[in-house]
Design a protein around this motif. Sequence first.
Motif, PDB file in Angstrom:
ATOM      1  N   SER A  51       0.823  -1.203   0.000  1.00 23.43           N
ATOM      2  CA  SER A  51       0.000   0.000   0.000  1.00 23.43           C
ATOM      3  C   SER A  51       0.857   1.252   0.000  1.00 23.43           C
ATOM      4  CB  SER A  51      -0.919   0.016   1.231  1.00 23.43           C
ATOM      5  OG  SER A  51      -0.144   0.011   2.431  1.00 23.43           O
ATOM      6  N   GLY A  52       0.242   2.365  -0.417  1.00 20.11           N
ATOM      7  CA  GLY A  52       0.896   3.664  -0.399  1.00 20.11           C
ATOM      8  C   GLY A  52      -0.028   4.695   0.224  1.00 20.11           C
ATOM      9  N   SER A  53       0.494   5.482   1.156  1.00 22.92           N
ATOM     10  CA  SER A  53      -0.296   6.523   1.799  1.00 22.92           C
ATOM     11  C   SER A  53       0.659   7.441   2.552  1.00 22.92           C
ATOM     12  CB  SER A  53      -1.335   5.930   2.757  1.00 22.92           C
ATOM     13  OG  SER A  53      -0.693   5.257   3.824  1.00 22.92           O
ATOM     14  N   ALA A  58      -3.078  11.983   7.132  1.00 25.21           N
ATOM     15  CA  ALA A  58      -3.985  11.438   8.141  1.00 25.21           C
ATOM     16  C   ALA A  58      -3.829  12.146   9.485  1.00 25.21           C
ATOM     17  CB  ALA A  58      -3.738   9.940   8.312  1.00 25.21           C
ATOM     18  N   GLY A  59      -2.644  12.697   9.725  1.00 25.74           N
ATOM     19  CA  GLY A  59      -2.427  13.406  10.989  1.00 25.74           C
ATOM     20  C   GLY A  59      -2.122  12.498  12.155  1.00 25.74           C
ATOM     21  N   ARG A  60      -1.715  11.248  11.872  1.00 27.08           N
ATOM     22  CA  ARG A  60      -1.357  10.339  12.959  1.00 27.08           C
ATOM     23  C   ARG A  60      -0.341   9.333  12.441  1.00 27.08           C
ATOM     24  NH1 ARG A  60      -6.765   9.148  11.798  1.00 27.08           N
ATOM     25  NH2 ARG A  60      -7.053   7.166  10.695  1.00 27.08           N
ATOM     26  N   ALA A  61       0.502   8.881  13.341  1.00 24.58           N
ATOM     27  CA  ALA A  61       1.564   7.961  12.963  1.00 24.58           C
ATOM     28  C   ALA A  61       1.018   6.571  12.668  1.00 24.58           C
ATOM     29  CB  ALA A  61       2.602   7.882  14.080  1.00 24.58           C
ATOM     30  N   PHE A  62       1.647   5.890  11.727  1.00 25.69           N
ATOM     31  CA  PHE A  62       1.298   4.513  11.356  1.00 25.69           C
ATOM     32  C   PHE A  62      -0.185   4.364  11.009  1.00 25.69           C
ATOM     33  CE2 PHE A  62       5.123   4.100  13.957  1.00 25.69           C
ATOM     34  CZ  PHE A  62       5.919   3.344  13.113  1.00 25.69           C
ATOM     35  N   SER A  63      -0.727   5.377  10.345  1.00 22.01           N
ATOM     36  CA  SER A  63      -2.150   5.337   9.999  1.00 22.01           C
ATOM     37  C   SER A  63      -2.457   4.215   9.008  1.00 22.01           C
ATOM     38  CB  SER A  63      -2.577   6.678   9.404  1.00 22.01           C
ATOM     39  OG  SER A  63      -1.884   6.935   8.190  1.00 22.01           O
ATOM     40  N   PHE A  64      -1.437   3.804   8.226  1.00 24.61           N
ATOM     41  CA  PHE A  64      -1.683   2.759   7.225  1.00 24.61           C
ATOM     42  C   PHE A  64      -2.053   1.426   7.861  1.00 24.61           C
ATOM     43  CE2 PHE A  64       2.790   2.259   8.225  1.00 24.61           C
ATOM     44  CZ  PHE A  64       2.989   0.888   8.229  1.00 24.61           C
ATOM     45  N   SER A  78       1.352 -11.528   3.699  1.00 25.53           N
ATOM     46  CA  SER A  78       2.629 -10.895   3.352  1.00 25.53           C
ATOM     47  C   SER A  78       2.319  -9.471   2.906  1.00 25.53           C
ATOM     48  CB  SER A  78       3.324 -11.676   2.235  1.00 25.53           C
ATOM     49  OG  SER A  78       4.498 -11.011   1.816  1.00 25.53           O
ATOM     50  N   GLU A  79       2.787  -8.476   3.682  1.00 27.16           N
ATOM     51  CA  GLU A  79       2.329  -7.095   3.467  1.00 27.16           C
ATOM     52  C   GLU A  79       3.476  -6.113   3.616  1.00 27.16           C
ATOM     53  OE1 GLU A  79       1.182  -3.157   4.868  1.00 27.16           O
ATOM     54  OE2 GLU A  79       1.983  -4.729   6.170  1.00 27.16           O
ATOM     55  N   SER A  80       3.400  -5.008   2.845  1.00 32.63           N
ATOM     56  CA  SER A  80       4.392  -3.941   2.937  1.00 32.63           C
ATOM     57  C   SER A  80       3.700  -2.609   2.683  1.00 32.63           C
ATOM     58  CB  SER A  80       5.516  -4.171   1.924  1.00 32.63           C
ATOM     59  OG  SER A  80       6.533  -3.187   2.079  1.00 32.63           O
ATOM     60  N   HIS A  81       4.407  -1.528   2.954  1.00 37.18           N
ATOM     61  CA  HIS A  81       3.840  -0.184   2.804  1.00 37.18           C
ATOM     62  C   HIS A  81       4.941   0.778   2.385  1.00 37.18           C
ATOM     63  CE1 HIS A  81       2.885   3.902   4.391  1.00 37.18           C
ATOM     64  NE2 HIS A  81       1.716   3.634   3.846  1.00 37.18           N
ATOM     65  N   VAL A  82       4.586   1.742   1.540  1.00 34.47           N
ATOM     66  CA  VAL A  82       5.509   2.821   1.185  1.00 34.47           C
ATOM     67  C   VAL A  82       4.855   4.150   1.534  1.00 34.47           C
ATOM     68  CG1 VAL A  82       6.610   1.510  -0.667  1.00 34.47           C
ATOM     69  CG2 VAL A  82       4.670   2.986  -1.213  1.00 34.47           C
ATOM     70  N   GLU A  83       5.621   5.058   2.081  1.00 32.50           N
ATOM     71  CA  GLU A  83       5.127   6.411   2.388  1.00 32.50           C
ATOM     72  C   GLU A  83       5.261   7.243   1.122  1.00 32.50           C
ATOM     73  OE1 GLU A  83       3.743   9.277   5.440  1.00 32.50           O
ATOM     74  OE2 GLU A  83       3.910   7.094   5.413  1.00 32.50           O
ATOM     75  N   MET A  84       4.543   6.820   0.097  1.00 28.72           N
ATOM     76  CA  MET A  84       4.622   7.423  -1.231  1.00 28.72           C
ATOM     77  C   MET A  84       3.299   7.185  -1.938  1.00 28.72           C
ATOM     78  SD  MET A  84       7.489   8.920  -2.283  1.00 28.72           S
ATOM     79  CE  MET A  84       7.819   8.617  -4.002  1.00 28.72           C
TER      80      MET A  84
END
Length: 349
Positions: A51-53, A58-64, A78-84
């Motif tokens: 995911s990307g977000s 969101a105004g809060r940490a680790f919102s994803f 199996s999951e990952s996230h990009v701050e993009m």
Amino acid sequence: MTREIAVVAFAQTDHRRSTEESSEVEMLMPVLHEVLAQTGLRTADIGFTCSGSSDYLAGRAFSFTLALDGVGAWPPISESHVEMDGAWALYEAWTKLLTGDADTALVYSYGKCSPGSVRDVLTRQLDPYYVAPLWPDSIALAALQAQALIDAGHTDEPALAAVGARSRADAEANPHAQLKGPMPHGDYVVRPLRTGDCPPVGDGAAAVILAAGERARRLCARPAWIRGVDHRIEAHGLGVRDLTDSPSTRLAAERAGAFERPADTAELHAPFSSQELILRRALRVGDDVRVNPSGGALAANPVMAAGLVRIGEAAARIHRGASDRALAHATSGPCLQQNLVAVLEGDPR
């Protein structure tokens, strides 16, 4: 590349000025259900999720992590996230499938810009010592870029107005667009950019499913094969860049194979009308190429999802036979700082 990877499904929200009645999860869940339904897959059938977000929106940490409630993280996935933007999440998922660790991937992204001032939030992307303390917002920086283009003789205000008018006219055929149809160019926001040169503020989400090889052909009648993806970045300092050009876009396109054969469609992530002109030159897009038939980011610009939407829109045109070879572009940061280019193709008809 040893494996063929394709986009086999794409879904997005109706992009709106505000979705204050819904949380990010509530906004996202219908999109996830729709994209899975297009393929008949269940969450348990997905080999990798990315995911990307942005926590700043969101105004809060680790919102994803809250968004995972919409995906379903049990049994463990199996999951990952990009701050993009989600386009970069797609890049990560694409590389994961190339390794053979998974055959299918779910990629999604979302952004709610309505709760705050996104013009000010994006200032946090700037150099924290010399530029960010001055608080130049995203439109002011884009106006500097547009004025540089005009001063260099590459464009003028009527040409910028024409880009905005064409984008919103094309968006009439897009049921998900936030702005559509004829509208006045508007007053200056920051000279030389008027209202029609700038993207709308809005909320939205998007999702795609990737699949490898014969699995892709079983899931989709005409997969959009990813022939190449590459992303590059400009110098962080705005003062050391030529704002009228985008060398990183040109290099990403070259490495992705965009210049090997002409494309018939280009979905360009150009939040400002002036940036479309820069991207056209960097990508060597001629007048015979259909540019942003969806309306582009000038018609709907959900931050952190608009780039993934460009890839999804290009893939959807291949799925339904409206395109055979398409370029998709995503950007992040001020004045086209970071750029990703993907080349998509359909099987010969």
